[in-house]
Design an enzyme around this catalytic site. Structure first.
Site, short mmCIF file in Angstrom:
data_model
loop_
_atom_site.label_atom_id
_atom_site.label_comp_id
_atom_site.label_asym_id
_atom_site.label_seq_id
_atom_site.Cartn_x
_atom_site.Cartn_y
_atom_site.Cartn_z
N LEU A 143 45.26 50.47 40.99
CA LEU A 143 45.34 49.97 42.35
C LEU A 143 46.01 48.61 42.41
CD1 LEU A 143 41.74 50.89 43.55
CD2 LEU A 143 43.85 52.08 44.12
N GLY A 162 44.83 38.00 37.97
CA GLY A 162 44.63 37.09 36.87
C GLY A 162 43.48 37.47 35.97
N PHE A 163 42.54 38.31 36.44
CA PHE A 163 41.36 38.64 35.65
C PHE A 163 41.36 40.08 35.17
CE2 PHE A 163 40.01 35.04 38.22
CZ PHE A 163 39.57 34.19 37.23
N ARG A 222 43.01 44.41 35.47
CA ARG A 222 43.55 45.47 36.30
C ARG A 222 42.43 46.25 36.99
NH1 ARG A 222 48.52 48.20 32.81
NH2 ARG A 222 49.75 46.30 32.61
N ASP A 241 35.54 32.34 45.54
CA ASP A 241 36.93 32.81 45.54
C ASP A 241 37.22 33.60 46.82
OD1 ASP A 241 39.46 32.89 44.52
OD2 ASP A 241 39.13 34.62 43.23
#
Length: 684
Positions: A361, A365-366, A368, A481
């Site tokens: 999808l 940065g963290f 997939r 975040d």
């Protein structure tokens, strides 16, 4: 194959000086080859003459209509020889044979419907549970003027569906006026016989409307069986208030994540009379399901093949054993208490098709994120793969993941659980079919533009989710975040705050512990950059940036394309400038044109600036924010004194980072957190 009969019979009788016209439209399709139906979306006619409403393309919905509109109202002459005529609703009858062929024997997507609509253009309708007829805004609107009989294979609680295998009569809404489990009553015994709509077997349906009694009856039975004497359901509904003078009759269906094909084999229709009988001998055959019968040569070769297969199975077994040992899950004693929230890696591997790229999808940065469908219940999920290479802080991190998994709020993405392997942590979430909000705010020019009403609905939903996290749950949860890319849209286009990978928890009344700066550039509160301590008010600051982003359709930080200096465009400064000039509503997304409520835009933008106050104590709590958005409390006027300098909210602190990292407009956002910041390679 594909025989078609289409008749229009009109009888004209002269009574005095008035003319009384009585008409009956009639057609019959024994297969659809050369029928000339009006098709759109996924709908197609196969070479064999089958009407196929859904397929495995990327089109979200499909419709098939008889090419000419049907005149449902006939003129009735007045007494005394007057020329005035009133339009009376006609009775009608239709029958058709259909079959639903699912990729799985016990799992299906949403069903399909027979309908009468004022036009063939249903482009505003949504797929999935809306069956290509309505959307989240117009469902239930009497102006739809749509009558339908649905054959639904998914239970949708929002429409009060009775089960996942039912027939319903729909009037301008998917909340059925009458519904029954799919089946029929045996003429001999009177017993009810269930029919599975996804059995892959053809079934026949009869729908009749008696205009004199305003009664609708629906009956069904296995194909080639006689029509049951007792109907499956009947309902008194005056369709003269629903169907327009002329309307199109046909079928509608929509796709979902499960591959299902809806077929119509034959169809007939008549006004003021019984629909013509279908000729079963001429109906097209359904495509073969499964493999062909084994040949004689295959029978002879079977023993040899069995021996070869046994040897191959042994080799494969050894390879699988080696792979299992090499890629075994990482499980420690302290995880026993989290058992119900831990997924088996094999289930997640199977659900995502082996984590293939076509199931992905997105990536950030963290890690997939992959789409998947859990085996067994068929629940759609999203799986985020995060790398980790240290055991330090992992126990605390997993404990917080499990705690967040107990959230129950309609505006928060449900975190279902986790799985651990060597070097990997997998987080499992509810699947959100419409993806992230930033795709609609900052996507390509051909992406659909979210209307203002929908944007405000999403803003209110995210605010409600944050209020639950900050004040209404058993612990205080700081998200850390908040941004448009972390707001996901469910099947009803409701905004849900997700991605809790950076979230921190603490007890009510306790102070949050200091930590490293984590979050996304452009959303960080100035005190967070200075002290590293995240609080609910730093979440409020990020929510204020989110408000401006949604209302203006621009990212918080963009490279200024109009200059060669490499300076950054700061959304906060831009909106603040409009506010100072007394034209704050001019900052609204230009793509909205004039289609917005100026008072609501003014409220959202001023509330965004209030949330961005450089002093945390001056920012409103999320409870006050929701009250302002709901109109239950007036938003105080903004004071001009604290917004009179260019370095508003400490943005000057960020500029060296912007210059060194070269922020690009095409980049979604920059995370300044590292894996050590969330405790996967260091202390928390």
């Amino acid at each position: 194959m594909g025989a078609k009969v289409w008749q229009l019979r009109v009888v004209v009788v002269v009574v005095g000086m008035g003319i009384v016209a009585a008409g009956a439209a009639e057609f019959a399709y024994d297969g659809f080859g050369g029928a000339g139906l009006a098709l759109d979306g996924m709908a197609t006619v196969t070479p064999a003459g089958l009407l196929q409403l859904t397929n495995d393309t990327t089109m979200p919905k499909g419709h098939a209509f008889h090419p000419e509109p049907v005149t449902f109202r006939r003129p009735v002459g007045s007494a005394g020889g007057g020329a005035t005529a009133a339009a009376a609703m006609s009775s009608f009858s239709t029958t058709f044979v259909f079959a639903i062929v699912s990729e799985f024997l016990d799992l299906s997507t949403s069903g399909f419907a027979f309908l009468a609509a004022p036009a063939t253009d249903l482009s505003t309708a949504m797929p999935n549970q809306y069956l290509g007829m309505f959307n989240g805004t117009d469902n239930g609107d009497p102006r739809n003027r749509i009558f339908a009989v649905e054959f639904d294979t998914v239970r949708n609680p929002e429409f009060a569906d009775i089960n996942n295998n039912h027939v319903g009569v729909d009037v301008n809404s998917l909340n059925s006026s009458a519904a029954e489990a799919a089946g029929y009553y045996d003429d001999a015994t009177g017993a009810f016989r269930n029919l599975s709509l996804i059995s892959r077997e053809p079934m026949q349906v009869w729908v009749d409307y008696d205009a004199a009694t305003a009664e609708i009856t629906v009956a069904m039975a296995p194909a080639r069986s006689p029509r049951p004497k007792r109907p499956l359901l009947s309902k008194r509904i005056d369709l003269s208030t629903v169907i327009t003078d002329t309307a199109y009759v046909g079928f509608s269906s929509a796709s979902s994540i499960v591959l299902v094909k809806h077929y119509v084999l034959g169809w007939s229709f008549r006004l003021d009379g019984e629909a013509p009988a279908l000729n079963y001998a001429k109906l097209p055959k359904l495509p073969r399901i499964g493999s062909k019968p084994p040949s004689r040569a295959l029978t002879i070769a079977l023993p040899i093949a069995a021996a070869a297969a046994a040897l191959a199975a042994l080799v494969v077994g050894l390879l699988l054993l080696r792979r299992r040992l090499r890629y075994a899950e990482l499980r420690e004693d302290w995880e026993v208490e989290f058992g119900p929230q831990r997924f088996a890696f094999k289930d997640l591997y199977d659900a995502t098709g082996g984590f293939k790229d076509k199931w992905m999808l997105g990536a950030g940065g963290f890690g997939r994120v992959y789409k998947g469908v859990l085996p067994g219940p068929g629940t759609p999920i999203a799986v985020k793969k995060v790398s980790h290479h240290s055991r330090q802080g992992m126990k605390e991190f997993v404990a917080e993941v499990v705690s967040i998994g107990h959230f129950r709020h309609r505006n928060l993405v449900q975190l279902l659980g986790y799985c651990r392997r060597k070097g990997e942590l997998l987080l499992v979430y509810d699947y959100m079919p419409y993806g992230s909000l930033d795709k609609y705010l900052h996507g390509r020019a051909d992406e659909p533009v979210l209307g203002w009403t929908q944007r405000l609905h999403i803003i209110r939903g995210v605010a409600a989710g944050l209020l639950y996290m900050h004040e209404d749950w058993k612990q205080v949860v700081i998200h850390r975040d908040i941004k448009a890319s972390n707001v996901l849209l469910d099947g009803d286009m409701n905004g849900r705050l997700g991605d809790f990978g950076l979230a921190r928890l603490h007890d009510h009344g306790a102070d949050p512990q200091s930590t490293r700066v984590v979050g996304t550039m452009g959303y960080l509160a100035p005190e967070l950059v200075r002290t590293g301590k995240a609080t609910t008010l730093s979440d409020v600051f990020a929510f204020g940036v989110f408000l401006l982003e949604v209302a203006c359709g621009r990212r918080p930080v963009e490279e200024d394309a109009d200059t060669d200096t490499g300076d950054c465009f700061l959304l906060v400064d831009w909106v603040l400038g409009h506010w100072r000039n007394g034209s704050i509503t001019s900052a609204v997304d230009a793509r909205l044109g004039s289609h917005y409520d100026a008072a609501e835009v003014d409220l959202v933008l001023r509330l965004g600036l209030a949330c961005l106050h450089p002093s945390p104590a001056a920012r409103p709590s999320m409870r006050r924010v929701t009250q302002y958005l709901d109109g239950s409390a007036p938003l105080p006027e903004l004071a001009a004194t604290y917004m009179s300098f260019n370095s508003f909210v400490g943005m000057e602190r960020y500029r060296p980072l912007f210059d060194s990292w070269s922020v690009r407009q095409t980049t979604a956002a920059m995370s300044v957190a590292t894996m050590s910041d969330i405790g996967l390679s260091g202390g928390r």
